[in-house]
Design a protein around this motif. Structure first.
Motif, PDB file in Angstrom:
ATOM      1  N   SER A 298      68.308 104.970  33.988  1.00 37.06           N
ATOM      2  CA  SER A 298      69.380 104.464  33.145  1.00 37.06           C
ATOM      3  C   SER A 298      70.694 104.790  33.844  1.00 37.06           C
ATOM      4  CB  SER A 298      69.322 105.062  31.739  1.00 37.06           C
ATOM      5  OG  SER A 298      70.206 104.361  30.883  1.00 37.06           O
TER       6      SER A 298
ATOM      7  N   ILE B  96      63.462 100.925  32.300  1.00 33.33           N
ATOM      8  CA  ILE B  96      64.916 100.906  32.369  1.00 33.33           C
ATOM      9  C   ILE B  96      65.452 101.265  30.986  1.00 33.33           C
ATOM     10  CG2 ILE B  96      66.959  99.539  32.878  1.00 33.33           C
ATOM     11  CD1 ILE B  96      65.149 100.006  35.289  1.00 33.33           C
TER      12      ILE B  96
ATOM     13  N   GLU C 297      67.746 101.132  28.258  1.00 27.65           N
ATOM     14  CA  GLU C 297      68.802 100.368  27.597  1.00 27.65           C
ATOM     15  C   GLU C 297      68.474 100.323  26.118  1.00 27.65           C
ATOM     16  OE1 GLU C 297      71.609  98.867  28.633  1.00 27.65           O
ATOM     17  OE2 GLU C 297      71.403  99.326  30.770  1.00 27.65           O
TER      18      GLU C 297
ATOM     19  N   THR D 220      67.168  99.333  22.887  1.00 32.07           N
ATOM     20  CA  THR D 220      66.275  98.280  22.392  1.00 32.07           C
ATOM     21  C   THR D 220      65.648  98.666  21.045  1.00 32.07           C
ATOM     22  OG1 THR D 220      64.249  99.158  23.427  1.00 32.07           O
ATOM     23  CG2 THR D 220      65.650  97.731  24.791  1.00 32.07           C
TER      24      THR D 220
ATOM     25  N   GLU E   2      63.860  89.900  30.663  1.00 35.37           N
ATOM     26  CA  GLU E   2      65.281  89.701  30.397  1.00 35.37           C
ATOM     27  C   GLU E   2      65.798  88.560  31.249  1.00 35.37           C
ATOM     28  OE1 GLU E   2      67.597  93.200  31.337  1.00 35.37           O
ATOM     29  OE2 GLU E   2      67.842  92.564  33.409  1.00 35.37           O
TER      30      GLU E   2
ATOM     31  N   SER F 273      64.758  89.814  26.206  1.00 35.25           N
ATOM     32  CA  SER F 273      66.148  90.221  26.028  1.00 35.25           C
ATOM     33  C   SER F 273      67.099  89.233  26.689  1.00 35.25           C
ATOM     34  CB  SER F 273      66.362  91.617  26.625  1.00 35.25           C
ATOM     35  OG  SER F 273      67.738  91.951  26.625  1.00 35.25           O
TER      36      SER F 273
ATOM     37  N   SER G  30      70.579  93.839  32.752  1.00 38.84           N
ATOM     38  CA  SER G  30      70.564  95.272  33.048  1.00 38.84           C
ATOM     39  C   SER G  30      70.230  95.462  34.524  1.00 38.84           C
ATOM     40  CB  SER G  30      69.533  96.001  32.179  1.00 38.84           C
ATOM     41  OG  SER G  30      68.211  95.742  32.639  1.00 38.84           O
TER      42      SER G  30
ATOM     43  N   GLN H 121      67.500  95.997  35.673  1.00 41.76           N
ATOM     44  CA  GLN H 121      66.233  95.326  35.984  1.00 41.76           C
ATOM     45  C   GLN H 121      66.435  94.204  36.994  1.00 41.76           C
ATOM     46  OE1 GLN H 121      64.909  94.562  31.729  1.00 41.76           O
ATOM     47  NE2 GLN H 121      62.941  94.695  32.741  1.00 41.76           N
TER      48      GLN H 121
ATOM     49  N   SER I  25      59.107  95.566  35.474  1.00 41.95           N
ATOM     50  CA  SER I  25      60.006  96.506  34.795  1.00 41.95           C
ATOM     51  C   SER I  25      60.078  96.200  33.317  1.00 41.95           C
ATOM     52  CB  SER I  25      61.400  96.462  35.412  1.00 41.95           C
ATOM     53  OG  SER I  25      61.917  95.140  35.419  1.00 41.95           O
TER      54      SER I  25
ATOM     55  N   LYS J 117      62.320  97.133  29.753  1.00 40.82           N
ATOM     56  CA  LYS J 117      63.554  97.686  29.183  1.00 40.82           C
ATOM     57  C   LYS J 117      63.222  98.323  27.845  1.00 40.82           C
ATOM     58  CE  LYS J 117      67.000  94.785  28.351  1.00 40.82           C
ATOM     59  NZ  LYS J 117      68.089  93.880  28.735  1.00 40.82           N
TER      60      LYS J 117
END
Length: 352
Positions: free
Chosen positions: A69, A157, A159, A161, A169, A301, A305, A307, A314, A316
């Motif tokens: 992060s 990752i 973020e 959520t 994403e 998403s 990010s 990602q 990956s 999130k």
């Protein structure tokens, strides 16, 4: 154990909020994170404003999970009624710039990494990265770190959520478009008007629909967000410039979208970057199945990010709510940090 880790994570978050860390200016927060890891007996490495570490029993023969992060923030908007750089805990909420995006995720991942740090016989190695320059997609953030770290098999990752599983994403493609025409006096007939050319292109961006619809990310969305032309009422300008923000689903690459746009509009098109492609992880990946087993939902998403900088699968995932990000008087609930640590640990235990 969770309560102790949560208390330490909360204090770390408060220290980070109290220290400005705009993108590219994260020197002090990098030091805070490094000192925190040192106090927990975790050796780390620092590259510019990025802090990274590996678990104590790291084994080069094992695959690697990245826990990442960021500790940079956007600049506070004018709507703040509180000091954005003064953490305040009121009615179970921790207020402050970066509390939700993504300080709560970062400290929860750090606490999770510490929980597993000394464990033996793990199926995977764990790599922790507290990265810089996420908010501005800077060159000195995660992108600069990937060649320095061991090869990553998949990543979590951090973020906000609501601790649900963002398994895909959208990518981001920003276009600068220039319609060129002939300048002259507005009283005369001009067939080559740059503004009219731009209007026709803008109308195409508004109406065009991409054929491929993603199961998780739905459509690829194009939005004209800026336009500029002319300096006075009686002069036809030679150029009209407009900007298009394109959110790309996982069925297109940014290059494919760029090529399609250039085939359809009669204006000059310049891309700012092709690097920020859509990212995803298979729905049947073991980390996703572990989260589903614990009652977490999966979704796609629309927000970008770090990602986008990864080529490996990956996911999130993190405490907090994306809707609070970049808002005035940003906050995260205290309980979300404790719940985040608990869920991170439980999900990883399913596969470690």
């Amino acid at each position: 154990m969770i309560s102790e880790l949560g208390a330490k994570a909360k204090q770390l978050l408060i220290d980070l909020i109290n220290t400005p860390s705009f993108s590219g200016e994260e020197d002090q927060t990098a030091s805070i994170i490094g000192n925190f890891l040192k106090d927990q007996g975790v050796p780390f490495k620092r590259e510019m404003h990025n802090i990274w570490a590996v678990n104590k029993n790291f084994d080069v023969a094992k695959p690697n999970i990245l826990l990442n992060s960021h500790h940079d923030t956007v600049r506070p908007n004018k709507g703040y009624t509180r000091d954005p750089h003064k953490a305040e805990t009121i009615d179970g909420k921790i207020y402050g710039l970066g509390s939700n995006d993504a300080g709560g995720c970062l400290v929860s991942l750090i606490a999770t990494f510490i929980h597993f740090y000394k464990k033996e016989d793990l199926k995977y190695n764990l790599i922790l990265l507290a990265s810089a320059e996420e908010e501005n997609s800077g060159e000195d953030g995660i992108r600069s770190m990937l060649p320095m770290m061991p090869e990553i098999d998949f990543a979590i990752i951090g973020e906000p959520t609501l601790m649900h599983l963002a398994i895909a994403e959208k990518g981001l493609l920003v276009l600068d478009c220039y319609a060129h025409g002939t300048t002259g006096h507005a009283a005369h007939v001009r067939e080559d008007n740059a503004i009219y050319k731009a209007m026709r292109a803008v109308a195409w961006f508004e109406s065009f629909k991409f054929a491929k619809l993603s199961e998780t990310l739905h459509d690829t969305k194009m939005t004209v967000t800026q336009i500029n032309a002319g300096s006075q009422h009686n002069v036809v300008p030679s150029t009209c410039h407009f900007v298009v923000d394109i959110r790309v689903n996982d069925l297109y690459s940014n290059q494919e979208v760029l090529d399609l746009v250039k085939d359809h509009v009669e204006v000059e098109v310049k891309e700012r970057s092709l690097n920020l492609n859509s990212s995803s992880i298979p729905k049947d990946h073991e980390i996703v199945l572990a989260g589903i087993h614990l009652g977490r939902k999966v979704y796609g998403s629309p927000t970008l990010s770090d990602q986008a900088n990864l080529t490996c699968p990956s996911l999130k995932l993190g405490p907090g709510d994306s809707l609070r990000s970049h808002t005035a008087d940003e906050f995260i609930y205290e309980k979300e940090i404790f719940e985040g640590i608990d869920l991170y640990i439980k999900i990883l235990k399913e596969i470690l």
